[in-house]
Design a protein around this motif. Structure first.
Motif, mmCIF file in Angstrom:
data_model
loop_
_atom_site.group_PDB
_atom_site.id
_atom_site.type_symbol
_atom_site.label_atom_id
_atom_site.label_comp_id
_atom_site.label_asym_id
_atom_site.label_seq_id
_atom_site.Cartn_x
_atom_site.Cartn_y
_atom_site.Cartn_z
ATOM 1 N N GLU A 151 0.743 -1.100 -0.048
ATOM 2 C CA GLU A 151 -0.028 0.025 0.018
ATOM 3 C C GLU A 151 0.839 1.380 -0.048
ATOM 4 O O GLU A 151 0.505 2.329 -0.653
ATOM 5 C CB GLU A 151 -0.859 -0.032 1.210
ATOM 6 C CG GLU A 151 -1.930 1.088 1.378
ATOM 7 C CD GLU A 151 -2.883 0.945 -0.072
ATOM 8 O OE1 GLU A 151 -3.899 1.893 -0.376
ATOM 9 O OE2 GLU A 151 -3.105 -0.096 -0.398
ATOM 10 N N GLU A 152 2.012 1.128 0.537
ATOM 11 C CA GLU A 152 2.834 2.179 0.683
ATOM 12 C C GLU A 152 3.486 2.501 -0.917
ATOM 13 O O GLU A 152 3.415 3.643 -1.277
ATOM 14 C CB GLU A 152 4.134 1.985 1.615
ATOM 15 C CG GLU A 152 5.256 2.996 1.473
ATOM 16 C CD GLU A 152 6.663 2.274 2.407
ATOM 17 O OE1 GLU A 152 7.425 3.177 2.169
ATOM 18 O OE2 GLU A 152 6.623 1.334 2.811
ATOM 19 N N ALA A 153 3.917 1.472 -1.534
ATOM 20 C CA ALA A 153 4.191 1.496 -2.652
ATOM 21 C C ALA A 153 3.320 2.342 -3.563
ATOM 22 O O ALA A 153 3.661 3.274 -4.431
ATOM 23 C CB ALA A 153 4.660 0.143 -3.402
ATOM 24 N N ARG A 154 1.956 1.796 -3.739
ATOM 25 C CA ARG A 154 0.735 2.288 -4.342
ATOM 26 C C ARG A 154 0.864 3.620 -4.314
ATOM 27 O O ARG A 154 0.638 4.612 -5.324
ATOM 28 C CB ARG A 154 -0.329 1.510 -4.164
ATOM 29 C CG ARG A 154 -1.455 1.814 -5.039
ATOM 30 C CD ARG A 154 -2.938 1.622 -4.459
ATOM 31 N NE ARG A 154 -3.115 2.071 -3.157
ATOM 32 C CZ ARG A 154 -3.658 3.592 -2.758
ATOM 33 N NH1 ARG A 154 -3.636 4.010 -4.041
ATOM 34 N NH2 ARG A 154 -3.804 3.919 -1.759
ATOM 35 N N TYR A 155 0.532 4.264 -2.904
ATOM 36 C CA TYR A 155 0.768 5.518 -2.579
ATOM 37 C C TYR A 155 1.396 6.626 -3.184
ATOM 38 O O TYR A 155 1.088 7.609 -3.831
ATOM 39 C CB TYR A 155 0.416 5.645 -1.002
ATOM 40 C CG TYR A 155 0.385 7.182 -0.471
ATOM 41 C CD1 TYR A 155 -0.666 7.893 -0.282
ATOM 42 C CD2 TYR A 155 1.608 7.826 -0.293
ATOM 43 C CE1 TYR A 155 -0.725 9.048 0.013
ATOM 44 C CE2 TYR A 155 1.488 9.025 0.336
ATOM 45 C CZ TYR A 155 0.083 9.635 0.477
ATOM 46 O OH TYR A 155 0.266 10.993 0.909
ATOM 47 N N PHE A 156 2.884 6.121 -2.768
ATOM 48 C CA PHE A 156 3.887 7.304 -3.298
ATOM 49 C C PHE A 156 4.215 7.145 -4.924
ATOM 50 O O PHE A 156 4.248 8.090 -5.770
ATOM 51 C CB PHE A 156 5.170 6.823 -2.769
ATOM 52 C CG PHE A 156 5.361 7.387 -1.455
ATOM 53 C CD1 PHE A 156 5.605 8.609 -1.270
ATOM 54 C CD2 PHE A 156 5.227 6.496 -0.263
ATOM 55 C CE1 PHE A 156 5.634 9.037 0.018
ATOM 56 C CE2 PHE A 156 5.276 6.966 1.162
ATOM 57 C CZ PHE A 156 5.530 8.248 1.093
#
Length: 401
Positions: A151-156
């Motif tokens: 989810e961190e990867a998707r957000y950034f």
């Protein structure tokens, strides 16, 4: 090649040490000699980094709580910036530590624009961003962002960052963790004894806001389960004395554990040993929650800050979060019971802990949730994947020379 790594607090030092080890391993495979300078702690130094400043004891959470740490942080930053200006590195790596690292990254981007910057373990803007400006600053200073959660990867990525998902470095650390039987044998815990790990603090103000609540909950559990014994690993030696005093104050049957331990097979931390031996863990929200989950130990999580900070966050900043502990953030659902601020009472914590100890169905549900969570933290080799991505940012002409 000279690398500069910046991180803070106990967890950052641990993750930084894992990365330093992997960077040296990958650099050797490429025939590159690395000099690693860092802001971090003793673990990073032991892994081979040269410390420009020790940041493990100056971490804080909250508004008023952070005031005593502003000046020491600024002093360390000033020394680091002077060094970077005088001896420009070939590459900068930032690990978590939002405010200080964004400041250092911005400085490097402005004064040393030729130096690439990698961000490993980005601050959790994807969970509780107070301002889109912080996200934009992280993206603007970063050439490569190495995400630990999907989810961190998707957000950034959605905000324009050059992102790679590598997984969480604790997956690698768990390869050296003891199993329950060996941990209990090392600590002298009989098979039938109930062992509970208490993890109250990695920052000084947590001794004030979290330790009393955790120890009062432990009192209640002890009253109902007289055979229980508490094991308390100390994250920093400076915390040993106040913890020992609190044990006496609350009348707990407890053992304090401090320092590192090693044997012929692996070097393990006292914290991992205490957790692996436990039937239950009660602790602050943080990286340690993921360690507990990966060791398959049911846990109760809590967090509190000062009343003034909580009021400002709630009423002025309109601060709200879906979850706070990493196991719940990974799945974005309630994998483990967690209690924030007013809900973090001794009664709530003791009740949740007793249920995990005495209710087989509830206990098994937690263990099943852990199995699902594991798929979202990546496969073994996280730190080597991160190191490979980081070394790819070194200028080609530097590698050829």
């Amino acid at each position: 090649m000279r690398l500069f790594i910046s991180t803070g607090e106990v967890s950052g030092d641990l993750q930084g040490a894992l990365l330093v080890t992997a960077l040296k391993r990958q650099a050797q495979a490429l025939g590159i000699e690395l000099e690693i300078l860092a802001l971090g702690g003793d673990r990073m130094a032991q892994a081979g980094a040269t410390l420009l400043g020790n940041t493990t004891a100056i971490g804080s959470v909250g508004l008023l709580e952070s005031l005593p740490y502003i000046w020491p942080t600024l002093q360390i930053q000033r020394r680091a910036k002077q060094y970077l200006r005088q001896y420009p590195p070939d590459l900068v790596v930032l690990i978590d530590y939002l405010g200080p690292n964004v400041a250092i990254g911005s400085y490097v981007r402005q004064h040393l624009p030729q130096v690439p910057i990698a961000y490993f373990i980005a601050p959790q803007e994807w969970v509780w961003s107070l301002s889109p400006r912080n996200t934009a600053r992280i993206v603007n200073i970063t050439d490569r962002l190495l995400a630990i959660f999907p989810e961190e990867a998707r957000y950034f990525a959605e905000h324009g960052a050059n992102v790679s998902w590598v997984g969480h470095p604790l997956v690698d650390r768990m390869q050296a963790a003891p199993d329950r039987a060996s941990a209990r044998q090392a600590l002298g815990i009989p098979d039938e004894q109930i062992a509970i790990a208490l993890l109250p603090a990695s920052r000084r103000q947590e001794l004030k806001y979290l330790m009393p609540v955790i120890f009062q909950a432990a009192q209640q559990i002890q009253a109902q389960l007289p055979q229980a014994h508490f094991w308390i690993p100390v994250s920093l030696e400076a915390y040993r004395s106040p913890i020992e005093q609190a044990i006496q104050q609350y009348g707990l049957r407890a053992t304090v554990l401090a320092g590192q331990t090693s044997n012929s097979k692996f070097e393990e931390s006292i914290t991992l040993r205490a957790i692996a031996a436990a039937d239950l863990a009660i602790g602050k929200s943080g990286t340690v929650n993921l360690e507990i989950a990966l060791l398959n130990v049911p846990q109760v999580v809590l967090y509190r800050v000062g009343a003034v900070t909580a009021w400002i966050a709630r009423h002025i900043l309109k601060f709200s979060i879906p979850f706070m502990s990493p196991p719940n953030l990974v799945e974005m659902r309630s994998v483990v019971p967690e209690f924030l601020q007013d809900q973090a009472t001794p009664d709530n914590i003791a009740q949740a802990g007793l249920e995990l100890l005495l209710n087989p169905v509830r206990r098994q549900q937690t263990l099943d949730n852990y199995q699902a969570m594991r798929q979202a933290v990546g496969e073994v080799g996280v730190c080597d994947r991160a190191a490979q991505e980081i070394l790819q940012l070194l200028p080609a002409n530097s590698l050829l020379s």
